[in-house]
Design a protein around this motif. Structure first.
Motif, PDB file in Angstrom:
ATOM      1  N   LYS A  59       0.860  -1.189   0.000  1.00 60.73           N
ATOM      2  CA  LYS A  59       0.000   0.000   0.000  1.00 60.73           C
ATOM      3  C   LYS A  59       0.897   1.239   0.000  1.00 60.73           C
ATOM      4  O   LYS A  59       1.098   1.885   1.023  1.00 60.73           O
ATOM      5  CB  LYS A  59      -0.906   0.005   1.239  1.00 60.73           C
ATOM      6  N   PRO A  60       1.464   1.576  -1.160  1.00 59.91           N
ATOM      7  CA  PRO A  60       2.386   2.711  -1.192  1.00 59.91           C
ATOM      8  C   PRO A  60       1.661   4.039  -0.977  1.00 59.91           C
ATOM      9  O   PRO A  60       0.489   4.192  -1.348  1.00 59.91           O
ATOM     10  CB  PRO A  60       2.977   2.639  -2.604  1.00 59.91           C
ATOM     11  N   LEU A  61       2.366   4.957  -0.351  1.00 55.67           N
ATOM     12  CA  LEU A  61       1.846   6.312  -0.196  1.00 55.67           C
ATOM     13  C   LEU A  61       1.779   6.962  -1.582  1.00 55.67           C
ATOM     14  O   LEU A  61       2.737   6.916  -2.350  1.00 55.67           O
ATOM     15  CB  LEU A  61       2.757   7.128   0.724  1.00 55.67           C
ATOM     16  N   THR A  62       0.644   7.585  -1.891  1.00 55.58           N
ATOM     17  CA  THR A  62       0.450   8.246  -3.178  1.00 55.58           C
ATOM     18  C   THR A  62       0.124   9.718  -2.951  1.00 55.58           C
ATOM     19  O   THR A  62      -0.752  10.047  -2.144  1.00 55.58           O
ATOM     20  CB  THR A  62      -0.700   7.587  -3.967  1.00 55.58           C
ATOM     21  N   LEU A  63       0.832  10.585  -3.654  1.00 54.86           N
ATOM     22  CA  LEU A  63       0.636  12.022  -3.540  1.00 54.86           C
ATOM     23  C   LEU A  63       0.394  12.626  -4.918  1.00 54.86           C
ATOM     24  O   LEU A  63       0.927  12.142  -5.919  1.00 54.86           O
ATOM     25  CB  LEU A  63       1.869  12.689  -2.910  1.00 54.86           C
ATOM     26  N   ARG A  64      -0.387  13.696  -4.958  1.00 50.65           N
ATOM     27  CA  ARG A  64      -0.563  14.465  -6.186  1.00 50.65           C
ATOM     28  C   ARG A  64      -0.011  15.862  -5.930  1.00 50.65           C
ATOM     29  O   ARG A  64      -0.502  16.589  -5.059  1.00 50.65           O
ATOM     30  CB  ARG A  64      -2.031  14.538  -6.602  1.00 50.65           C
ATOM     31  N   LEU A  99      11.841   9.922  -4.170  1.00 48.97           N
ATOM     32  CA  LEU A  99      10.903   9.359  -3.208  1.00 48.97           C
ATOM     33  C   LEU A  99      10.471   7.956  -3.594  1.00 48.97           C
ATOM     34  O   LEU A  99      10.248   7.101  -2.720  1.00 48.97           O
ATOM     35  CB  LEU A  99       9.688  10.274  -3.068  1.00 48.97           C
ATOM     36  N   LYS A 100      10.375   7.680  -4.886  1.00 46.55           N
ATOM     37  CA  LYS A 100      10.029   6.329  -5.327  1.00 46.55           C
ATOM     38  C   LYS A 100      11.130   5.350  -4.959  1.00 46.55           C
ATOM     39  O   LYS A 100      10.871   4.239  -4.470  1.00 46.55           O
ATOM     40  CB  LYS A 100       9.798   6.329  -6.842  1.00 46.55           C
TER      41      LYS A 100
END
Length: 525
Positions: free
Chosen positions: A355-360, A384-385
């Motif tokens: 469940k990777p952290l996802t940001l926009r 960050l990836k």
């Protein structure tokens, strides 16, 4: 502005006794007296033309800029009311149109910003002014040379808010038929060392020397300044090399060595500024509500590698202030590249490989203090990836659109689903700190886009507001900054070194420890 259009529209340098500056903005800042386009607008179409009761002292290069008297020759808190400040106006000052600057002009301009039912109310300028001086409550004329301005509560640093309120001649508004759109092209009259001589929207603004400037010691050396929006870094460099401009903001870092070899001057200097990501904590379902996520991101980025990418034109940021600043304090968190710690914090918050952290992330292609936003943000996206398996999607918008988004509510359509904004900030004083992070200044009321609230920080700002002297104010600022590090509302990336490149024909430039520059010292053949 396309480079081909610039080259065809601009005469060769030998025929131009003009200082020609390429800004990073995509359009000219507004010219009615309180410019948009962030502090780049204030740098070039703010203080050089329109002044405030209080001004920045940008003559020093050995210390951070302090305040100095401007259109008010002095000020003090009222002896019977700590909320009220008395400003004693300077004698003999006139606007560029010849009309007198006096208490009536001050009240007229304050109505323009703070009184919606006034004929001169200007909503865009009002929005900027209210956000920069959020504690202003009321004002009144005492006599033709004296005005009183009252804040909502006693605040010792109130003059640091007043410095951003600029004054335009009321006659400009009347001459334009009470139409601010027409005022923008009249042009408007200020009191500064330069006056606006010509306006060509999206192309340029030309300033002319004000030979009657009230401060004889600061009358301009150069006769004209031409300001041109050239948002793309390589286009600015091409224009400089071709001799079509004399000065460019934010040169591309990889071009700096060759510019120096070709005889151009490249200046850098430490000044109060940070290039961060602003967390959208208040958005529905935002993962950034968890302080562990906000801390983790600060451990996941490689600031040193980014500084290398920028060819040394920045330094790592570990808080809102520089670590060398006496008011940095002693926070518990000492951010650095530590992927293991970052991943552990993310895991505690429920994020990981499954469940990777996802940001926009919303960014601009250029803009005031944004340095090189596209390559820098693409670096952070990949960084960050690799370090912490964080997925970042980048949404590129125009600079003013991004600024407007910063004043939106967390779920506003203007944000286009952004959980993070990349907007740089000055770090000049405690008033700015309170404006960006105080719970009373949550957007859209103020600049606290993150919707961040911290009781310890608010207590520190209350102590600063009541501070009897500079030592007490510094102590409060240290306490507040420790909270900004340990409960971070932002991702602290770098402090930039304000790079700009100039032709050898530019003489007299100095790099103050300020966002703003003194154009009056500069001369060109």
């Amino acid at each position: 502005m396309a480079l081909s259009a610039l080259l065809s529209a601009t005469a060769p340098a030998a025929a131009e006794p003009v200082l020609r500056i390429a800004m990073t903005a995509a359009d000219i800042p507004t010219t009615t007296g309180l410019p948009n386009n962030g502090f780049e607008g204030m740098r070039f179409l703010g203080y050089p033309v329109f002044e405030g009761l209080v001004l920045w002292d940008i003559a020093r290069t050995d210390r951070a800029s302090a305040l100095r008297p401007g259109l008010a020759e002095r000020w003090e808190q009222a002896p019977d009311d700590a909320k009220t400040w008395i400003f004693h106006l300077r004698q003999g000052v006139r606007f560029h149109d010849g009309t007198a600057f006096d208490a009536d002009a001050v009240i007229w301009n304050l109505d323009r910003f703070f009184r919606p039912d006034s004929p001169q109310y200007e909503p865009p300028a009002a929005g900027i002014s209210r956000a920069r001086a959020p504690l202003l409550a009321s004002y009144r004329k005492i006599d033709p040379r004296t005005v009183a301005i009252t804040s909502r509560e006693p605040v010792a640093y109130f003059p640091y808010m007043v410095v951003y309120l600029l004054f335009t001649s009321p006659a400009s508004f009347e001459a334009a038929g009470r139409d601010w759109a027409r005022v923008a092209t009249l042009p408007a009259a200020g009191t500064g060392p330069f006056r606006i001589a010509r306006v060509q929207p999206r192309e340029m603004v030309e300033l002319a020397r004000n030979g009657e400037y009230w401060d004889e010691a600061h009358r301009a050396q150069v006769e004209k300044v031409r300001l041109m929006p050239i948002p793309e870094a390589n286009a600015r460099i091409a224009a400089l090399r071709a001799g079509q401009v004399d000065w460019i903001e934010a040169p591309a870092p990889d071009a700096i060595p060759s510019l120096r070899q070709a005889g151009f001057t490249v200046t850098t200097g430490s000044y109060p500024h940070i290039w961060p990501w602003l967390y959208n904590i208040g958005a529905t379902g935002s993962p950034l509500k968890d302080v562990r996520v906000r801390q983790a991101l600060n451990y996941c980025i490689d600031r040193d590698a980014l500084v290398t990418l920028l060819n040394g034109t920045a330094e790592p940021a570990f808080g809102w202030l520089k670590r060398s600043d006496p008011n940095f304090g002693s926070p518990q968190n000492r951010y650095r590249l530590d992927p293991a710690k970052g991943r552990a914090l993310l895991a505690e918050a429920g994020f990981g490989a499954g469940k990777p952290l996802t940001l926009r992330l919303m960014v601009s292609a250029s803009g005031s203090g944004q340095m090189q936003p596209l390559p820098m943000n693409e670096f952070l996206q990949e960084n960050l990836k690799q370090t912490c398996d964080v997925d970042v999607a980048i949404d590129v918008v125009e600079w003013q659109v991004l600024l407007n988004a910063m004043r939106a509510t967390p779920d506003a359509p203007a944000l286009r689903g952004a959980t993070v904004l990349n907007i740089s900030s000055t770090t000049s004083d405690v008033a700015v700190m309170a404006r960006y992070f105080g719970s009373a200044n949550i957007a859209p009321k103020g600049f606290n886009f993150a919707q961040w609230t911290d009781a310890g920080f608010d207590t520190a700002m209350a102590d600063a507001a009541r501070a009897p002297d500079s030592e007490a104010m510094d102590a409060a600022m240290r306490a507040g900054h420790e909270r900004l590090v340990d409960d971070p509302p932002w991702l602290y990336v770098v402090h930039d070194l304000n790079p700009r490149a100039m032709s050898p024909r530019v003489k007299g430039y100095v790099s103050p420890e300020s966002w703003f520059v003194d154009l009056t010292r500069i001369s060109v053949p």
